[in-house]
Each structure stands twice: as structure tokens, then as C-alpha cells.
Enzyme design. Structure first.
Site, short mmCIF file in Angstrom:
data_model
loop_
_atom_site.label_atom_id
_atom_site.label_comp_id
_atom_site.label_asym_id
_atom_site.label_seq_id
_atom_site.Cartn_x
_atom_site.Cartn_y
_atom_site.Cartn_z
N SER A 104 0.91 -1.08 0.11
CA SER A 104 -0.02 -0.04 -0.08
C SER A 104 0.87 1.09 -0.16
O SER A 104 1.52 1.61 0.92
CB SER A 104 -0.93 -0.08 1.34
OG SER A 104 -1.76 -1.02 1.30
N LYS A 158 -7.44 1.81 -2.29
CA LYS A 158 -6.86 1.24 -0.94
C LYS A 158 -6.79 2.44 0.33
O LYS A 158 -7.25 2.49 1.15
CB LYS A 158 -5.44 0.78 -0.93
CG LYS A 158 -4.87 0.35 0.25
CD LYS A 158 -5.63 -0.82 0.98
CE LYS A 158 -5.23 -0.96 2.35
NZ LYS A 158 -3.97 -1.68 2.61
N LYS A 201 1.01 6.01 8.28
CA LYS A 201 1.49 6.23 6.79
C LYS A 201 0.23 6.42 5.77
O LYS A 201 0.14 7.25 5.13
CB LYS A 201 2.24 5.13 6.48
CG LYS A 201 2.85 5.17 5.10
CD LYS A 201 3.09 3.69 4.75
CE LYS A 201 1.85 2.80 4.31
NZ LYS A 201 2.06 1.64 3.71
#
Lengths: 299, 299, 299, 299
Positions: B96, B171, B239
């Protein structure tokens, strides 16, 4: 077979009363709009002519009305249930109202010889029609046991969550989660569309992972097609966000997400979307992002 | 039977590589911690001694590493995949990372004669172990078709959502929804506990209504028991929230809920909870509310 | 008397260069729009024909351009200051840019034999015209001392706040406070108007108490009259909110208010108000509240 | 010379009553803690023994108590002002309370032959001591004119902002702006410290630009030294944020910043900082950022 009075035959109350009649109970329905009794009558119930008529001989009195003052009016108002119903009757309040109001009403009911359960529901119009509601019940254990067979007629997940008022507290929590999730999915949809992703495919794959939810399943079509016929109206969700933020404040619990979502629901209402389904929070994200919101039914 | 190199055998990559080996493919695994290859070897795969060794003869190169710089290092770094792999190889990046980085890498890959799919996943450790991941795939249609049989080995919901970068975009949206939902459920849990409701019963009934979600199903035990062993670490979700807020800003999409949740995830990390499961956002609600958070594993 | 090159003669740079010329310094001005040199020439300065022409013989090179890439372009670009200026020159960057970019440029400058101060300003067009700017300066102590007489020509509050980059860090903090205060005053104004209070009188009394601020003093007329001619454009404040939220994230500092205001500034921009003064955040509160925003100049 | 009863001699009321006595008026003071009358007596006033004693012969009755129920108690309670005072008396309520409560009390007052002004103040303990308060007055024009000479004794900026309740509405707006500005400055301070900037110098330069405010001037020392002796207590600001968010909701005005700040004030209180000065919102930013807040007086 139980003698039931059912007060409030709106979007939710109507199919619930019909299910109870279909299950063989004797149901007398009452609504300010008498024509709403038609489905109940067709299912073998009867249309009461007044509250006195409805509660006469009733062992169980169900209430499903919009807000705290409505419930207060039905129960403790002049010519209300507390005056007219037979002592010992079990009152089941399916409405979503303030927990503190519920507690006051329950104390009053007990003092007058009645029993009161707060039993707000989740699942929306579809849940009511399919007898698949979640019902979160507050009150005495034995009153819950007595009412359980009726709950099972209209609900799928029926849980006793604590003493009087607890059902309303859980419902408030429910509304916080639902509104936050609708808002989050709305932000995701506008984000995905901005990047030109195949949003329909994206929502399918999102639903299969950790982002999956009942909101995503039930509301994605509304969002993709910008078709916001209620369903559950933003006006009512606005009322509920007022309950949850006030109750959190009262308890000293800090709910930053809840408070922000409450503002966004208020904004939807202020922009004329109060009559739309709560999935229309999507329109607020569009407005914030400078996109002309496609018109919903009431927009 | 496909010759596969699998780079990155962590919590997610390890079971995925094992599933591929179990499905009959020839899998060479590589990880900075060589002992992580044990499960793959037991399943009939082999432990590669270097990237050169791993990609030699590989038709498909899978990458599953933490962050954008890690993927850049593996692909375009010195002695990286772009230097060492055989021309024409299909690279599947399950990591990701930032959509714009993915797009740059895909352009570079194409120029060098490789094919690159971005294929981030959702479903967590459980999804990886049970081969039940949601996989959101960006890239060329025929590359997706070629990779589909491999995706089906490790995933349950596999969807091609658009051109290169689209998988990462979806995502990012996934992570926005998941974090917001965890935060909302956390606020609800602290709220319910403050009112002395039977929280376990409440979460059961919430799960049956419109508040129901995969987050609620999978994380409620963590929350009730304050047991926050990952799972998916807050450091990684931090993140990801950086990716989604930056990408929304870039696109001019306003995400007030996403931005607030990003701050709350950052706060969890700043308070030393970065190594806990993201359901530990609950601890932040406790801190805000003046409740001493029960210690999680890393707390 | 100092030989000064002044690069960037926009709303801010123009009056600053004029003040320096009026103070007796030799000023060569440069701007992409050559007609902007008129005021400087009238004040005794000259219009440079190129960067090479501007920096020739300059002891001090002032830069006042919009964003990080612009400063990079002027300094380290081909035919930029680092190539063309005389070794030893003191570069004063008045622009508001990313602190990390400033630090990189300062290191580069030092390696090439230049000295660089970051000296972003606050006070807006009025401050520039009245030579009443606040100047927040980062860099070496002796470079600050050398530049102090020039700062005093254009500013009123001139403070050395730390090593290279510190000026930009303080400016970022400045922009966070200013945007939050504008938003708060905007919410107050719409609130007061909704209650039919004499808003002009109310803002006067608010200004006299703890709610008083430079924002309230300088912007209340804009807000009351819905006249949003810049002043300081929302587009630029949007850039600055990106700097402050990214820098806070980098440092692990949680800024919930800053992050929310950044979204609201982004929303103003997405709604086409980027060219208006930042006091036009008021229009966003009106939009959220379902009030048709009165048209500003660019709205 | 006016006969004045002054009810409530706390941090604010005490110096105000003293100023009125020093100006030559006949002032009878009353407080639950009789020792608080000492300063007033020293200034030539007298300590009343009861409310009846205080209001006997009073032309003007000043009230300065903490919250809505306190004012209701003083005015409409048994043996309250409405029962005991001489008809025609002018009641000046300096307290900060709910606008709707003020309006109800004003109607009641009028029906009973009294005149009531709501006159909440801003400026804090320093403003009260220095007779430099901002006073925002709601009520009838001629009542304001009659009270103006007394207001001028205790205040510097005295403004009639509209009919009954308007003073409270403006005070609510004041508290929104003040809390938001304190929070913004707090985020800026923690941000600056994280970057190792000379924060004292930074606050000086910030004060000179568009970020300048009375909050910054009056509270920066508290913040730099983490010394949070009140001043104005967070408990009271929490009460006020409840007023402003409820009133905004009632009016359909969306105040996202106000709502978020209200949560952060609630968090400060939940963390035991309710007795500290409102500048202690800084401690909340530290907690969110994982920094152990330095202990304030009550922390």
C-alpha cells in the site's frame, strides 16, 4: 395472543403493527393520519378511533413516534396512556428519544403501576418490512422476558442491554456510528470519483474488506445514483446527533468525530436536505468540494 | 504453474507466498530476515539468497513491503528488479503506497519492458491467512487478466478498478473508511461504558443493525478486552492516512472527517501506540476523556 | 548605502522595494511583469533587464515570490542566483515557503559561498505599504545583524527566531493562528447575524475584550460588507496550510484545529474563492449553514 | 449618586463593586461568603446581611454570578429579587448565561414592573481590576441609556448590541472566538517548541503581525511558563461552549471549529484541568502529542 395497542403507524410503525397482527395478536392501531391504518386493518387489526379506544383492554401498548416530546405527549399528556390505560399494562416505547426522558417516564410509569421498556430499533424501513430489526432494550429483566415473544415477531437481533434508558443510550451510540460511517463512505466516494476510478467496482471490493459495513451494502446504490429518497431522514438523524452529543457531554466523554459529524448533519439540514435519506451526507461532501450536488428528491 | 518471486515475507506476505506454493506454483521467497522463509520452504517453496537469485527465471514478481520508499528500493534501486529481472516479467505490487509513486513506477516499468500492477489488499492478517483478501487492482486490463488466477489463490474479492494507480487510490479510500469507523466505534464504546450499559450486549445488537461492519465484527473483542496485539499497526495506518489526506488535497476533495481521523491516528502514534493494532484508537478516546487507558501490549 | 537586487515585485515586494529605494539604497528590481517596476523606478530605483543584470554588483539579494518551487527556481535554477551572483552576497528570502526547502537552500548557499536568511513576513499588503511588517528571521546571528538595518526599513517587529528554517517555521505557525482566527470570527459573525444582533456594534465590543485581534480589526469591514478583494489570497493561505500541517505531521505534533481549518481553506478554494481575501472563509460558513453567500469580487 | 445592590462578589464582581463605590455610589454588596465584602466596605460600601437588606431602597441591582441557574435563583427564586426589590428597579445582569434564559427572565421582569439588562463582560480579572471591561448590553434603549454612566465606571468598551438576550448572544460569540484562538496559539506553541525555535521570540514577532491578539498578549506568559493559575477557569469556558454550540444548533448555524474546540475544552475538563486558566488548553495539545504536560496549579 396478546391485546396490543400500537400508537404511531408511520414508515416504521406500520409494518411492525402488521407483523404483530399477522402473528395472530389482536392489534388496535392509532395514528394522527387515520388512513395509515389501512394496511393493519387488511392484516386483521383494527383502526382505533381514539387513544382511549386503542388502549382499552390492551395488555401491551407499543409506541413508535418521532421525538421526545411526542412520546411525552402520548404517555403523560392529558388523555394520555398514563391516564387511560389499564393498570399493569406493559408499555413498549420503540421510539428513539433522549435517555433522560426515558428514565423519567419509566419512573413515572412505575409509580402509576405501569411497566415501561425503552426499545429503540435499528435497521430502517427495510428492517421493519422484513421483520429484521435490531432492537436494543432497556428496562427490568422480567419485563424484557415478557415482551421478548413480541420483539421476536418484528426483530432479528433482540438484546436486553441494561436498566431503563439503556436502550436509548445504545441507540444513540448506534446513530453516532452510522452517521460517521456514512460520512466516511461519502468522502471516499467523492475522492474515488475525483481520481476517475471505477467507483462501482471500487465499492464492491471495499465491501469485501475491512471497510465493509451494512451502511456500504445498503447505501451504495443511493450514493452511486444520487437517489436519496428516504429511508431514514436527515432531520431525524439530526435530532439523534443532538441526543448523542448532549449525552456524551453530560457524561464527560469526548467524541470529536461525533461532534464533527453532528455539524455536517446540521449542515445537510441547513442546506435543505433534511427530508432526504441520511446517505445524502454525500451531497455535503460535494458542496465542500465545490461540486454541484446532483439533485436528490427533496434537494 | 508459474515461476514466482515473492519479495517481502512479513505478516501479510508470508501466508500469501505459502498459499501460492500450496497451489502448485514455483515460489522463491526473499526477506531481509531470512528465517521468515521457513513456512514457505515447508510448503515446497525455496528461500532465495538474493534478489538476483529470486527473480532469475521468474515470470511473476510479487512485492509486499511496507512503504513507498521500500517499493522504490526493491524496483528501481541499484541491483533492483528493474535491473535484474527478465524483460517481460509481470510485477504485482501488493504493497500500500502513494498512488503517484505507483504511477511513476508503472511508467518506468513499461519503458523498460516490464508490466506492473498495483494490487493493494484489505482484510488484514486474518484475510491473508484465510486466503480471503480483498484485492483492488490497478493497471492494464490484459495484465489483470493474466494475474487473475494468482489473485484468486490469495483473495476472495478481486476487482480491477482502473488504470495504473487506481488500486492504490481505492486502498487509500479503504483506509479512510476503516480508520473513521474504528474511531466511531471507539467513541461509542467509551460512551456506552460511561453510562454503565452492558457493552458486550450492546455491541452485539449494534452489529445486527445499520451500525454493523466488518470492523465491529473483527475488532469488538480487542476493544472489550483492551487487547491490542496487531493485526494492523497504527504506524502503518498513520502512513496510509498521510497518503489519503495528501491525495485528497491534490484532487481538491475536502475530507473533514478523514483529516480529523488522521490527527487522531497521529496522536495515537505520538502517545506510543504505533505498534498496537489500529483498534487501539480506543485508547485515544480514553485519553481525551480523562480515563487512564488500560495497557495494551506496547502501551 | 547598499546595492540591492529585489526579485519579485508583486503586492508585497513592490512597496518593500520602494521603501528600500526611498531609504537611499541602490535597488535593482526584477519581475516577470516588467511594468511592475514603475513604482520602484519612480522612487529612484531601476528596472533590471534580467536576473544577471539585477544581481550584478549586488551585496544583498532580496527574494519575494509565491511558493517553494519559485524560490528554488530563482536561486538554484539555471541562470539563477547561485550561478550569477557575486560570491559572498547576502540573500534574504522574504517568501513564505517550506522550512525543509529553506534549510536545503541554505546549506547549498553556504557551500557556494553565499549567506542566506529566511525572513518571511506577516502584516499583509497594509503592513508592506506602511513599512510595518512583522519579520521572522532564521539564519546565522551575524547575517541577521548585517541585514537588520534593511529589515528596519520595511518592518516594525523584526525578530531573529533561530537557525536557518526557523523563520519559515514561525511563519507556518503564524498562518495556522491567522486562519483559525478568521474562521472563528466568521463563525461568530454568521451566528450573530442569525440572532439578529447588531453585528457591527457586536464586533466593536468583541474587539475591546479578550476576543480582540488584529484579524478582527483588519478584516471586520470586509466581513460586514462581504467585500473580499485581496489582501492575502486564499490560494496562498491554502499553500501555507499545507506547509503547516505537513510540518506538524513530520514533527509528531497533533494540530486538530489546524487540520480542520486546512480543510475549510481547501473548501473555499474548491468553491472558487481562491482569488479572494482569506477573510472570505466567512463564505464557507454561509455555505455550510445553507445561506447563499453574497458574491465577493471573484465569487 | 445611585443606590446600588451588588449580588455576587467573586473574582469579577468584587473589583466592579469597589469601582462603583469609589465613584461615589452607595453600594450594598452580598455574597455567599461574607468575608468577600471586605474590599467593598473598605471602599465605603456596606455588607448587606441578606438579599432583602441589599435590595431595600436600591434603584439598581447588579448581579454577577456563575451560571444560568444561579441567576434564576437570585431573581425568580423564593425570597429573590423579583419578590423583594422595589418596583421599577433596574436590574443589570453581568453574568454570562444562556440567551434564552435571559429572555425569559426579561419578560418576567417586565411583567412584574422591573427593567432588566443583560450585560455580560469580557476582559477577565485584569479587565475588572482595571475598569477596562468590554460590556455587551442587551435590552431596551432607554434602560441602556440609564445604565450607561454605571457601565462607564467599570468598562472601557460599552456597546448596546440589541434587544434583550443580545448581550448574551454576543458573549457566546466572544467565547467561541477566545477558545478557538487559545487553541490555535496552543497548537502553534507546541509546534514551535517541537522545531526548537526560540518560542519567546517567536511569540513576540507573531504578536506584531496578523496573528496578534489580546489572547496572545495576555496569555503568552502563562503558556511559556506553563503557569495556569486562573484567570478564567476552563470549567466556566466549558459551560460557555455548551451555550454557544446549543445556540448555533438552535439557529441552524454550522460552527465546525466551535464544535471541535468545545470537545477540546471538554477534554481539558475531563483530564482534571477544569480549575486551571483556559490557556491550559495548551496541555491538551501536549497530551495529544504524547508530551507529558508540565503540571499546572491544579494539574
Amino acid at each position: 395472543m396478546t391485546n396490543i395497542a400500537f400508537i404511531g403507524l408511520g414508515i416504521m410503525g406500520n409494518p411492525m403493527a402488521v407483523h404483530l397482527a399477522n402473528a395472530g395478536h389482536t392489534v388496535a392501531g392509532l395514528d394522527r393520519s387515520p388512513e395509515r391504518s389501512a394496511a393493519l386493518v387488511a392484516a386483521g387489526g383494527r383502526a382505533a378511533s381514539s387513544l382511549a379506544d386503542a388502549v382499552k383492554g390492551a395488555d401491551v401498548i407499543c409506541v413508535m413516534v418521532p421525538d421526545s416530546p411526542d412520546v411525552q405527549d402520548v404517555l403523560e399528556g392529558e388523555n394520555g396512556v398514563f391516564q387511560l390505560a389499564e393498570t399493569g399494562a406493559l408499555i413498549i416505547d420503540f421510539s428513539s428519544i433522549r435517555p433522560d426522558v426515558t428514565q423519567q417516564l419509566a419512573e413515572q410509569a412505575q409509580a402509576l403501576g405501569f411497566r415501561l421498556l425503552d426499545a429503540p430499533v435499528s435497521g430502517g424501513e427495510a428492517g421493519a418490512k422484513n421483520a429484521a430489526l435490531s432492537i436494543m432494550v432497556g428496562g427490568a429483566e422480567d419485563d424484557f422476558a415478557a415482551a421478548k415473544p413480541l420483539f421476536d415477531v418484528v426483530g432479528k437481533t433482540v438484546v436486553h442491554v441494561g436498566p431503563s434508558g439503556s436502550g436509548q443510550t445504545v441507540k444513540a451510540a448506534n446513530q453516532l456510528i452510522v452517521a460517521a460511517n456514512i460520512q466516511a463512505v461519502s468522502e471516499a466516494v467523492v475522492f474515488l470519483e475525483a481520481y476517475g476510478v471505477d467507483t462501482k467496482a471500487a465499492l464492491e471490493v471495499l465491501g469485501g474488506g475491512l471497510a465493509g459495513s451494512t451502511v456500504l451494502n445498503q447505501k451504495k446504490e443511493n450514493m452511486l445514483s444520487r437517489s436519496f429518497e428516504p429511508g431514514f431522514r436527515i432531520d431525524l438523524h439530526h435530532k439523534d446527533m443532538g441526543i448523542v452529543t448532549a449525552a456524551a457531554r453530560e457524561a464527560g466523554v469526548v467524541v470529536p468525530l461525533g461532534a464533527l459529524v453532528a455539524q455536517l448533519v446540521a449542515s445537510a439540514r441547513a442546506n435543505g436536505d433534511g427530508g432526504l435519506d441520511h446517505s445524502a451526507l454525500l451531497r455535503g461532501v460535494e458542496r465542500l468540494s465545490g461540486l454541484e450536488p446532483a439533485n436528490g428528491q427533496a434537494g
